[in-house]
Design an enzyme around this catalytic site. Structure first.
Site, mmCIF file in Angstrom:
data_model
loop_
_atom_site.group_PDB
_atom_site.id
_atom_site.type_symbol
_atom_site.label_atom_id
_atom_site.label_comp_id
_atom_site.label_asym_id
_atom_site.label_seq_id
_atom_site.Cartn_x
_atom_site.Cartn_y
_atom_site.Cartn_z
ATOM 1 N N HIS A 1 -10.088 19.736 -52.732
ATOM 2 C CA HIS A 1 -11.026 20.615 -52.025
ATOM 3 C C HIS A 1 -10.742 20.635 -50.533
ATOM 4 C CE1 HIS A 1 -13.784 17.505 -50.404
ATOM 5 N NE2 HIS A 1 -13.612 16.865 -51.535
ATOM 6 N N GLU B 1 -16.807 21.747 -51.911
ATOM 7 C CA GLU B 1 -17.104 20.649 -52.839
ATOM 8 C C GLU B 1 -18.233 19.784 -52.313
ATOM 9 O OE1 GLU B 1 -16.762 16.504 -54.501
ATOM 10 O OE2 GLU B 1 -16.606 17.150 -52.425
ATOM 11 N N ASP C 1 -9.036 13.894 -55.801
ATOM 12 C CA ASP C 1 -10.155 13.822 -54.839
ATOM 13 C C ASP C 1 -10.681 12.393 -54.734
ATOM 14 O OD1 ASP C 1 -12.160 14.471 -53.063
ATOM 15 O OD2 ASP C 1 -13.511 15.272 -54.584
ATOM 16 N N HIS D 1 -16.448 10.190 -45.604
ATOM 17 C CA HIS D 1 -17.573 10.901 -44.947
ATOM 18 C C HIS D 1 -17.913 10.351 -43.574
ATOM 19 C CE1 HIS D 1 -19.362 12.381 -49.083
ATOM 20 N NE2 HIS D 1 -18.093 12.717 -48.911
#
Lengths: 470, 470
Positions: free
Chosen positions: A286, A332, A360, A432
């Site tokens: 993604h 995503e 991923d 993240h």
């Protein structure tokens, strides 16, 4: 010992039987091809230089952002430069959430430490606080059951979800799964008992002062309260303070908000099959990332690997019987709109996708393939029988497991869906957060993941997957 | 396909036979213990915090340096704090080479680029250049055969060894072995044909501007000429310049030199065996490092892992039948004096060492154990039969292979010598350079290596290795 004697006997027997069976021509030929693919990836691969460009020239690319638009166009051009067939965009409308300028939190007027800043960041999807922030007494919780027991006692409070990763999990994804409900549903459960905001311990076992964002949800009929991730160092500090002092209050200020949906696209390119061009093996990652770091491991890595796999086949002049397609999915992280739109289009208009592999889980050393199928069944076996092609790089562990967020829906329409499995120990150090940058990616590990995708897509495009779907 | 059908048949047969054989009590009990050791390492391990202290408070610690002396005393104290038995130092005199203040090189008066600096560092053991440096015409070579063919044509020249790592090697140690002769013997071969200095391409496949040092040798009767490593970026630049322009000259200045041998020591501590205290299973790493970076992966990691393995056993109250000993060897990098002194002492005075495992391939994800014994023989099997204990962390690949520089000599005296094998892709990005710092180490990977050593040492200390030596 009886146990080991039996094992050794079996090992010896295995060797003998396999040796007698010998390798038929096709197995030998594919092993040759796999060796060439891996050689080419290690010697001349372009995945790392592409990822560096994506990370440093475009950077983080949250759905709806100008950087995401740049990433879509960059990807399209890279596919064209790589000489792929049928390069095109599939338009998708995506959510458009922005972090805004302000995100800060402080312990306010503690008797012991006074006013102390805490390192936080808004969770993806969170509403803003009022401009001056929201102030509340902090209540630490670890489960939703605790939250429900608080009842009216939570009114006006800031709930602090502090259930850590279970560090004893061998695979860090299991630790993530065991903790991430706090981020996903924490605000809903807290709002139900009257809390005014939530702080959620960052989703990592690493102890540092970097907060990790990620998607959070609201539910119809439940008030939308602001939600922020707090660094693990900040969470430990706050927890200790709460044990030492009653009535600790925090002021949280967030300016995040959601705008209108924005136009974006999945990016698609392929090598057309020589014999069955209307049957497709898909490789995907993604393209969107969170707005922290550079989205290097999550999931720039998967995108450049999918493209690299096709580039490797082209460079080596390998022409698959079925079409192999690379798809860089959009959105995503906070909506899966790209994956959903793609699956809907394929279900409605084809072409038939016999198999799909998503990368991923970061650009780390590949260890194998997770196949979303019964390990005793023919679909699983039709894939796992090729694991010997990846033995030279120790990426030959094939197990039943999850595929990927963007392709899982294809599985419902009869596609055999799979995931590239990689060494998991480092992923949640970066995931993240501002730590997810290109310097955390090793070129050889990234390339070996791409080579694994190339080998598997080529052999499956030629040999098929044996049965329909799973 | 016949091939895969045979493989599947065998796999099914294997499962059936093993299932029927069942697990005897001891296998089950050891599996329990292994699980607890791994849990404890992941949840509460101290290896990373110790390594951080060694890296940040002591730093690089070349044999003979004050930092090496500090590291010896730090290690002794850590062993005492960990409650080990019989903590002591084995005195060893070590070589004492120093880099000095000056190390620089430049292309001089090139027609195309003028005078341009090159990033170099002295190789370990190199003599200095004259204060103003040595200037010579640069001749690029890739093999010693080429050097010999140069003959008198090399007189007064600076030979530039530029044979790169073979990037297609799956295991980077093989690429290292294929290139490191240039660093080790380059100066000898060059001096034989009258060259005045050598530049050696850094021992890494990574392209950056960081030079990698490492040991180089001189030979009696051959002039000692200065030797420096050049970064891979510098090497590529110089090579291109040489192709474009005849007669390129370089000025090299080094101030490195060798002082008198210095006193140092191996650091030793143990858990005394309950039944056979005079039989030893050794776990080792080397405490010295090069004077670049922090010696984090090479080999601070191995040292803290050996200590951690014993700490884990103590924390869990596991009492091995034979003695398990941790040894932090001194002077692996430029002399192996620690390893030699240790082997000589054991050969002369015992105690008998039945097995030894060294960790000196970086603190990366463990993948198994290399056993320096015939894979068909009883010694190998007596170790490999325990590989199932490491399956939950995928560190169960046991293969014939090298042990470690510090313990190899023990093998000559009947000890079964082994090495901790880890994922190799990242090691030579950092090795012997300013890149080898604590931030390149992942806590969980480091701990899992320590847990692997703890599991293997415990089971071998209890069960023995089946036969004498290899």
């Amino acid at each position: 010992m009886k146990f080991s004697a039996a094992v050794f006997l079996v090992l010896i027997l295995s060797t003998v039987i396999v040796a007698f069976a010998g390798e038929p021509d096709s197995a030998r030929a594919y092993k040759d091809v796999a060796g060439k693919i891996i050689d080419e990836a290690l010697a001349n691969g372009q995945a790392y230089s592409r990822l560096r460009e994506l990370c440093l020239q475009i950077g983080p690319r949250l759905s709806g952002s100008p950087a995401a638009a740049a990433a879509v166009e960059w990807s399209r051009q890279e596919m064209v430069k790589a000489g792929l067939d049928n390069v095109h965009l599939q338009p998708v409308m995506v959510p458009h959430w922005v972090r805004g300028e302000v995100e800060e939190a402080s312990v306010v007027n503690s008797r012991q430490v006074g006013t102390v800043p805490l390192t936080v960041c808004a969770l993806g999807g969170s509403v803003a606080t009022p401009a001056l922030g929201v102030v509340g007494k902090v209540i630490e919780v670890k489960t939703f059951e605790e939250v429900r027991r608080l009842g009216a006692g939570a009114k006006g409070a800031i709930l602090f979800y502090n259930r850590p990763f279970d560090k004893t999990e061998r695979n860090t994804f299991n630790a993530y799964v065991g903790a991430v409900d706090q981020r996903g549903r924490g605000a809903i459960e807290a709002a139900r008992v009257g809390a005014v905001a939530v702080l959620v311990r960052s989703m990592t076992s690493r102890l540092d002062d970097i907060p990790h964002t990620g998607v959070m949800h609201y539910e119809d009929g439940v008030p939308q309260i602001p939600a922020a991730a707090i660094s693990t160092v900040g969470a430990n500090f706050l927890s200790e303070l709460l044990q030492a002092e009653a009535g600790v209050r925090v002021n949280l200020r967030l300016s995040s908000h959601t705008l209108r949906d924005a136009p974006s696209a999945n990016v698609i390119g392929e090598i057309t099959g020589t014999e069955l061009p209307d049957e497709v093996v898909l490789l995907g990652g993604h393209l969107d990332s969170w707005d922290k770091g550079q989205g290097a491991h999550d999931d720039g890595a998967g995108c450049v690997q999918a493209l690299e796999a096709l580039s490797l086949l082209k460079t080596l002049g390998l022409k698959p019987k079925r079409t192999i397609r690379a798809v860089m999915f959009i959105n995503e992280e906070n909506g899966t709109r790209g994956g959903k739109a793609y699956a809907a289009e394929i279900a409605a208009n084809g072409p038939r996708h016999i198999a799909a592999i998503e990368s991923d889980r970061g650009g780390f050393m590949p260890t194998g393939i997770s196949v979303d199928a019964d390990p005793g069944g023919p679909a699983f076996k039709s894939v796992a029988k090729w694991s010997f092609l990846l033995e030279s790089i120790q990426a030959h562990r094939f197990e039943k497991g999850y595929s990927g967020v963007d392709i899982a829906a294809l599985g419902d329409h009869g596609t055999l869906v799979m995931g590239l499995v990689v060494e998991s120990q480092r992923y949640f150090d970066y995931h993240h957060s501002d730590n997810d940058t290109i310097d955390k990616v090793n070129e050889r590990e990234l390339e070996l993941g791409a080579a694994t995708l190339a080998v598997m897509s080529y052999v499956l495009a030629n040999e098929g997957v044996g049965v329909e779907g799973r």
